[in-house]
Scaffold this active site. Structure first.
Site, short mmCIF file in Angstrom:
data_model
loop_
_atom_site.label_atom_id
_atom_site.label_comp_id
_atom_site.label_asym_id
_atom_site.label_seq_id
_atom_site.Cartn_x
_atom_site.Cartn_y
_atom_site.Cartn_z
N GLU A 264 0.83 -1.22 0.00
CA GLU A 264 0.00 0.00 0.00
C GLU A 264 0.86 1.27 0.00
OE1 GLU A 264 -2.83 -0.64 3.26
OE2 GLU A 264 -4.16 -1.64 1.84
N ASP A 337 -8.56 -9.16 3.15
CA ASP A 337 -8.37 -8.13 4.16
C ASP A 337 -9.48 -8.06 5.21
OD1 ASP A 337 -7.43 -6.01 5.54
OD2 ASP A 337 -7.78 -4.50 4.00
N GLU A 365 -13.25 -2.58 11.45
CA GLU A 365 -13.10 -1.78 10.23
C GLU A 365 -14.17 -2.13 9.19
OE1 GLU A 365 -9.29 -2.21 8.31
OE2 GLU A 365 -9.91 -1.00 6.58
O1 GCW Z 1 -7.33 -3.07 5.81
C1 GCW Z 1 -6.40 -2.19 5.35
C2 GCW Z 1 -6.76 -0.92 6.02
C3 GCW Z 1 -5.60 0.01 6.19
C4 GCW Z 1 -4.49 -0.76 6.88
C5 GCW Z 1 -4.10 -1.94 6.01
C6 GCW Z 1 -3.02 -2.81 6.66
C7 GCW Z 1 -2.87 0.03 8.45
O2 GCW Z 1 -7.80 -0.32 5.33
O3 GCW Z 1 -6.04 1.10 6.94
O4 GCW Z 1 -3.37 0.05 7.16
O5 GCW Z 1 -5.21 -2.76 5.81
O6 GCW Z 1 -3.39 -3.76 7.31
O7 GCW Z 1 -1.85 -2.52 6.50
#
Ligand code: GCW
Length: 668
Positions: A264, A337, A365
């Site tokens: 990311e 995720d 989340e």
């Molecule tokens: O799920 C995603 C989230 C991000 C997060 C990322 C991760 C900390 O939306 O906010 O960043 O995963 O786990 O690195």
């Protein structure tokens, strides 16, 4: 007196599950050691035993806590308890073990148990660790309980009642914490910040909680001013070596680093043509002389890499066996995720020569923030107990059979008075700790313990609340992402339904349509052998099972298959019928929770009763929004009927996304 009760109750849920029972019995104490952990033990016992005397010799005592036990059944920080009304003996081999034993004893007393005979309990995972996604500026990534408990305005400034956090963790055996976000600010390693981190470590040490830091891979350049952060560069290696020395000088029991690299947009060894193993091992070597470890995340994917669900496996499998022995690969439970339901990540079991650990998410989340009642132990048990078919092991077993073992989860804490933004969300922090200690506990058992400790001892109420909790995760799956659907949530804030999301120019793999593939010909992601072939990453017979829509467990069918709208299941229902059924069932479950909860007035404290009543209203409304938004959108492709009147129109569903969530409004 009448007004005192609700006030007391408010304080109770702010005190998490630490509402132990006062014991009127007079006890004569003997504690073997004198050290900061035994000071905690003494304080805990004193707070519930008003009639307290101390003995000079163990023989004279009726309440003994010792950390020099010779009992071979006790391992590591485990303990043994023998107790009745008159005598209590808690033995361990370490002071931490003694502390854990004392908490177990206090919990059992509170839950009505007095006689405990030869009860031995040893921790399953060595490292039981929370990951805080807290930023130095005081914000919390994916936090739904206010601001950071650790940072404010670029500095360490922890909650004044941080002892409650320490006690809560120790009481369930959590022994480690990463205090900063994996999207790490290089500043975390500045000398000034480290002084602050030392104050955190000092406060947590008596509770046997070690501090770890998430670090930014380009710290040598970004913070140290070097020209590069290449892990094979001599100056870079020197920089990390010195930095690690500085940390251990301040914090002798420092745990190590957690790293999110080449993920990311974050920097990593691949920026310099190196591998994850090069990067992780370089840090591991710097930490090794002090006993520190590296937790290296496998959460990697990029828009060019094909099916996102396959990428972590594709990237990490070739590195199997290449990591140092103080490196452990931290893998999210699912391949995408933290969705409401995912199959387990195929890396579990497949990486045979690398130490691995699971990362779960306590903060909700993708599960309705701290507004939806969603008890997660059931989800985590489903994950832990799933058979990988690699050497006949379950997911849990694949992470336990190695030299270094660990279990982690992203925390749901914040500076709101009740820590988690919702009393019911506290149960997930509790459940994570209990499962890290003993993954064989059942979700029921953990729910019951937590309800007893936090809400009520009334048997009928416990039954009702636990039935809500145990059904809650499935309800959330049903009204958000049934049948293996995933990633349908709102752009960026991940709140509410947005399967229609289309941001011009945005990464395709961040858009819901990448995952649901809704079209006139059907719905779902074809990951079978005729599609992305993600099924290939699973061991037989899972591979064949997932590959065939008739054999694939229904809860994963749209994860692995793209099916026509009129596809017929064994029960005679079409795909559309099933979708409608599940979305609506999720909503009906929340209505059922409301009905059960309404009968609990007077059985739990008024503040708790009111809080849950209020939040269930929000949850019902949002469940209806999810159901309606998803069904009305999918209907534009299926052209099939929704057999009931929706609460919202499609336009209303879209407009609602631009409002603020309930928990966000509470923060204003
Ligand atoms: O799920 C995603 C989230 C991000 C997060 C990322 C991760 C900390 O939306 O906010 O960043 O995963 O786990 O690195």
């Amino acid at each position: 007196m009448l007004t005192l009760l609700p006030m007391l109750a408010t304080a109770q849920s702010d005190n998490l599950w630490l509402n132990f029972k006062t014991m009127q019995e007079p006890y004569v104490f003997y504690l073997t050691s004198k050290n900061p952990t035994f000071d905690v033990i003494k304080k805990e016992i004193l707070s519930v035993v008003p009639n307290f005397y101390t003995a000079k010799k163990m023989e004279q005592a009726s309440f003994v806590v010792l950390d020099n036990s010779q009992n071979s059944a006790i391992q590591g920080d485990g303990f043994m308890i023998n107790a009745d009304e008159k005598n209590v003996k808690i033995e361990a081999k370490t002071s931490a073990g003694a502390l854990y034993g004392v908490y177990e004893f206090l919990r059992r007393r509170k839950n009505g148990e007095t006689v405990i005979k030869n009860f031995v309990s040893n921790p399953a995972f060595q490292i039981r660790i929370l990951n805080h996604w807290d930023n130095p500026d005081g914000s919390v990534e994916r936090g739904y309980a206010g601001k950071s408990i650790w940072f404010q305005d670029g500095k360490i400034n922890f909650r004044s009642d941080i002892e409650t956090y320490a006690r809560a963790n120790a009481s369930v055996g959590i022994n480690a914490t990463v205090i900063d976000n994996v999207n790490a600010d290089p500043k975390i390693l500045s000398s000034q910040m480290l002084q602050g981190v030392k104050t955190v470590a000092d406060r947590l040490r008596p509770y046997n909680i070690k501090v770890y830091l998430a670090v930014n891979f380009s710290s040598p350049a970004a913070l140290g001013g070097l020209k590069t952060s290449d892990p094979l560069d001599k100056d870079v290696i020197d920089w990390w070596t010195k930095k690690v020395k500085e940390i251990y000088t301040l914090i002798p029991n420092f745990g190590g680093f957690l790293v999110k690299a080449n993920s990311e947009g974050l920097p990593g060894p691949m920026d310099f043509g190196r591998t994850h193993a090069d990067g992780a091992n370089m840090l591991a070597k710097a930490l090794k002389p002090y006993g520190g470890i590296v937790m290296w995340r496998a959460f990697v994917y990029n828009p060019q890499g094909g099916d996102r669900a396959k990428q972590a496996y594709d990237e990490f499998m070739p590195l199997d066996g290449k990591f140092d022995d103080n490196v452990i690969i931290q893998i999210k439970n699912g391949p995408v995720d933290f969705q409401p339901r995912e199959p387990f990540s195929p890396l579990f079991g497949a990486m045979k020569n690398t130490q691995i650990m699971a990362e779960l998410q306590i903060t909700q989340e993708y599960l309705g923030y701290s507004d939806h009642l969603c008890y997660l132990a059931t989800m985590w048990k489903e994950f832990l107990d799933y058979p990988t078919y690699h050497n006949g092991k379950t997911v849990k077993e694949t992470t336990l059979n190695q030299k270094l073992t660990a279990f982690s989860a992203v925390a749901n804490t914040g500076n709101m008075k009740n820590w988690c933004g919702y009393v019911m969300a506290q149960s997930n922090w509790y459940a994570f700790g209990r499962l890290a200690w003993n993954p064989d506990l059942t979700s029921q058992q953990i729910a019951k313990e937590w309800i007893n400790l936090t809400l009520t001892n009334d048997e009928d109420a416990v039954k009702k609340i636990s039935s809500i909790m145990l059904r809650s995760r499935e309800a959330v799956v049903d009204y958000m992402t049934p049948l293996g659907l995933h990633h349908l949530m709102g752009w960026s804030d991940h709140w509410g339904p947005e399967p229609w999301c289309a941001i011009p120019g945005a990464r395709e793999d961040w858009m819901p349509r990448y995952y649901h593939k809704a079209a006139a010909d059907g719905l779902g992601f074809n990951r079978s052998s005729t599609g992305s072939n993600a099924v290939e990453q699973y061991q037989e017979p899972l591979k064949s099972m997932f590959n065939d829509p008739k054999l694939c467990p229904k809860e994963f069918v749209l994860w692995f298959h793209h099916l026509p709208w009129d596809y017929t299941f064994d029960n005679g229902n079409t795909l559309w019928d099933e979708l409608v059924y599940h979305y609506d069932k999720g909503v009906k479950e929340v209505e059922a929770f409301q009905n059960v909860w309404a009968t609990l007035k007077g059985k739990v404290s008024d503040p708790v009763f009111n809080e849950v009543t209020e939040k269930l209203k929000v949850q019902l409304d949002e469940a209806q929004w999810w159901r309606d938004g998803c069904l009305l959108y999918f209907q534009t492709f299926s052209k099939m009927d929704i057999p009931f009147k929706t609460k919202y129109t499609f336009e209303e569903c879209k407009a609602k996304l631009r409002t603020k969530s309930y928990i966000e409004r509470q923060k204003d």
